[in-house]
Design a protein around this motif. Sequence first.
Motif, PDB file in Angstrom:
ATOM      1  N   GLY A  84      16.637 -13.022 -22.512  1.00 50.29           N
ATOM      2  CA  GLY A  84      16.365 -12.232 -21.314  1.00 50.29           C
ATOM      3  C   GLY A  84      17.594 -11.765 -20.564  1.00 50.29           C
ATOM      4  N   PHE A  85      18.780 -11.959 -21.134  1.00 56.70           N
ATOM      5  CA  PHE A  85      19.996 -11.491 -20.472  1.00 56.70           C
ATOM      6  C   PHE A  85      20.107  -9.967 -20.586  1.00 56.70           C
ATOM      7  CE2 PHE A  85      21.181 -15.930 -21.182  1.00 56.70           C
ATOM      8  CZ  PHE A  85      21.692 -16.247 -19.924  1.00 56.70           C
ATOM      9  N   SER A  86      20.425  -9.323 -19.484  1.00 56.57           N
ATOM     10  CA  SER A  86      20.600  -7.864 -19.486  1.00 56.57           C
ATOM     11  C   SER A  86      21.964  -7.472 -20.034  1.00 56.57           C
ATOM     12  CB  SER A  86      20.440  -7.317 -18.062  1.00 56.57           C
ATOM     13  OG  SER A  86      19.133  -7.549 -17.587  1.00 56.57           O
ATOM     14  N   LEU A  87      23.010  -8.174 -19.604  1.00 57.15           N
ATOM     15  CA  LEU A  87      24.378  -7.839 -19.973  1.00 57.15           C
ATOM     16  C   LEU A  87      25.043  -9.030 -20.653  1.00 57.15           C
ATOM     17  CD1 LEU A  87      25.444  -6.051 -16.648  1.00 57.15           C
ATOM     18  CD2 LEU A  87      24.742  -4.956 -18.789  1.00 57.15           C
ATOM     19  N   VAL A  88      25.761  -8.743 -21.735  1.00 55.84           N
ATOM     20  CA  VAL A  88      26.463  -9.781 -22.503  1.00 55.84           C
ATOM     21  C   VAL A  88      27.953  -9.463 -22.418  1.00 55.84           C
ATOM     22  CG1 VAL A  88      26.669 -10.944 -24.720  1.00 55.84           C
ATOM     23  CG2 VAL A  88      24.463  -9.943 -24.038  1.00 55.84           C
TER      24      VAL A  88
ATOM     25  N   ARG B  95      14.522 -18.519 -15.014  1.00 57.75           N
ATOM     26  CA  ARG B  95      14.302 -19.066 -13.678  1.00 57.75           C
ATOM     27  C   ARG B  95      14.755 -18.147 -12.547  1.00 57.75           C
ATOM     28  NH1 ARG B  95      16.302 -25.190 -13.549  1.00 57.75           N
ATOM     29  NH2 ARG B  95      15.527 -24.907 -11.407  1.00 57.75           N
ATOM     30  N   LEU B  96      15.461 -17.083 -12.874  1.00 56.25           N
ATOM     31  CA  LEU B  96      15.974 -16.198 -11.828  1.00 56.25           C
ATOM     32  C   LEU B  96      15.338 -14.818 -11.944  1.00 56.25           C
ATOM     33  CD1 LEU B  96      19.703 -17.311 -11.987  1.00 56.25           C
ATOM     34  CD2 LEU B  96      18.101 -17.749 -10.107  1.00 56.25           C
ATOM     35  N   MET B  97      14.787 -14.342 -10.843  1.00 55.88           N
ATOM     36  CA  MET B  97      14.004 -13.113 -10.856  1.00 55.88           C
ATOM     37  C   MET B  97      14.854 -11.880 -10.558  1.00 55.88           C
ATOM     38  SD  MET B  97      11.048 -14.138 -11.739  1.00 55.88           S
ATOM     39  CE  MET B  97      11.895 -15.339 -12.768  1.00 55.88           C
ATOM     40  N   ALA B  98      15.874 -11.680 -11.355  1.00 55.68           N
ATOM     41  CA  ALA B  98      16.738 -10.496 -11.269  1.00 55.68           C
ATOM     42  C   ALA B  98      17.444 -10.376 -12.605  1.00 55.68           C
ATOM     43  CB  ALA B  98      17.756 -10.632 -10.133  1.00 55.68           C
TER      44      ALA B  98
ATOM     45  N   GLU C 196      18.015 -13.255  -2.987  1.00 60.11           N
ATOM     46  CA  GLU C 196      17.311 -13.054  -1.717  1.00 60.11           C
ATOM     47  C   GLU C 196      18.166 -12.257  -0.731  1.00 60.11           C
ATOM     48  OE1 GLU C 196      16.272 -16.906  -0.267  1.00 60.11           O
ATOM     49  OE2 GLU C 196      14.888 -17.332  -1.924  1.00 60.11           O
ATOM     50  N   ALA C 197      19.485 -12.433  -0.804  1.00 59.71           N
ATOM     51  CA  ALA C 197      20.401 -11.715   0.100  1.00 59.71           C
ATOM     52  C   ALA C 197      20.620 -10.270  -0.315  1.00 59.71           C
ATOM     53  CB  ALA C 197      21.740 -12.447   0.168  1.00 59.71           C
ATOM     54  N   GLY C 198      20.105  -9.885  -1.493  1.00 60.97           N
ATOM     55  CA  GLY C 198      20.195  -8.492  -1.911  1.00 60.97           C
ATOM     56  C   GLY C 198      20.964  -8.217  -3.177  1.00 60.97           C
ATOM     57  N   ALA C 199      21.496  -9.249  -3.836  1.00 57.57           N
ATOM     58  CA  ALA C 199      22.224  -9.019  -5.085  1.00 57.57           C
ATOM     59  C   ALA C 199      21.294  -8.396  -6.117  1.00 57.57           C
ATOM     60  CB  ALA C 199      22.804 -10.330  -5.615  1.00 57.57           C
ATOM     61  N   ASP C 200      21.786  -7.393  -6.817  1.00 54.03           N
ATOM     62  CA  ASP C 200      20.992  -6.722  -7.852  1.00 54.03           C
ATOM     63  C   ASP C 200      20.985  -7.498  -9.158  1.00 54.03           C
ATOM     64  OD1 ASP C 200      20.492  -4.098  -6.424  1.00 54.03           O
ATOM     65  OD2 ASP C 200      22.692  -4.135  -6.397  1.00 54.03           O
ATOM     66  N   VAL C 201      22.071  -8.218  -9.416  1.00 49.77           N
ATOM     67  CA  VAL C 201      22.266  -8.980 -10.655  1.00 49.77           C
ATOM     68  C   VAL C 201      22.932 -10.286 -10.265  1.00 49.77           C
ATOM     69  CG1 VAL C 201      23.438  -9.010 -12.909  1.00 49.77           C
ATOM     70  CG2 VAL C 201      22.628  -6.834 -11.959  1.00 49.77           C
ATOM     71  N   THR C 202      22.609 -11.368 -10.978  1.00 47.22           N
ATOM     72  CA  THR C 202      23.388 -12.593 -10.778  1.00 47.22           C
ATOM     73  C   THR C 202      24.002 -13.039 -12.098  1.00 47.22           C
ATOM     74  OG1 THR C 202      21.363 -13.942 -10.830  1.00 47.22           O
ATOM     75  CG2 THR C 202      22.299 -13.421  -8.673  1.00 47.22           C
ATOM     76  N   PHE C 203      25.011 -13.872 -11.942  1.00 49.06           N
ATOM     77  CA  PHE C 203      25.891 -14.260 -13.047  1.00 49.06           C
ATOM     78  C   PHE C 203      26.206 -15.739 -12.837  1.00 49.06           C
ATOM     79  CE2 PHE C 203      30.643 -13.260 -14.353  1.00 49.06           C
ATOM     80  CZ  PHE C 203      30.643 -14.323 -15.249  1.00 49.06           C
TER      81      PHE C 203
END
Length: 297
Positions: free
Chosen positions: A226-230, A199-202, A176-183
């Motif tokens: 659904g992980f983008s980066l491994v 559960r996370l929409m990014a 919500e604060a603007g992060a493009d990706v979360t980890f």
Amino acid sequence: MSTSHIQTLRAMLREEKGVILPGAPNALAARIIADLGFKAVYLTGAGLTNMHLGLPDLGFMDLSQVADHVMAIRCVIDLPLIVDIDTGFGNAVNVTHTVRILEQAGASAIQIEDQHAPKRCGHFDGKELISLEEMVGKVRAAVDTRRQDLVVIARTDACAVEGFEAAIERAGRYIEAGADVTFVEAPESLEDLKAVPRRLMAPQLVNLVLGGKTPIIDEKAAAEMGFSLVLYANAALQGAVHGMLSTLSALKEKGVLDERAVTSFAERQRLVDKPAFDLMGARYAAHAARDNGQRRT
């Protein structure tokens, strides 16, 4: 400086899943990662601390040291470069300075975490977190400061401190604060791991630490979840340590080494692009010889 590496990373995050992201503790490792055909490089804070300082991942690196390594890596590869900035080297105001410096140095993305400084490796015990509100401020500061569409990755270490549900809540607030990706660092069960991207929409990054707390999954399983980066942040470092121990143990035991026991001299020169520098030297030597001949006539 071209910023096409940032757009390449953004396209990757939009269009692909399960992209293997090897960590590099230095520019040579980054060259090897590029040479092997990987799509991106991660400058690992733990690996940099271990390799450059010979110390554990307990917050010893400073911004100038990280910036030096970002510049060194950017000088030798064109791939997207994700940079681990630990806690951002201070508060939200300090984060703005960190983002400006690392954008100029050649980062494609920065990854900032919500631990209290000095931070600890995400798979160590004894971690402490800053408040959710303070971390939201840091994420906003990074997003507001970027000038080149730098990707902002927000990491939470809440699983080990406050539990999995708190980690999901924190990650959602960082988005919500603007992060493009979360980890979400160090989920300890396969069920929790599967729940993160659901559960996370990014776009999400999963960190697979050999010997760490998170279950190891393969590239296909990570993509299906659904992980983008491994991320394998320190596989290259651990492999290098294994090679050094093996080679140096053999040298100590036998008192001599054969080139067959190590990477060849020729391959080492190829990996650092020495033939290109040889051609460059010959080219400019020819120019100098021609210029000298013209002056004599």
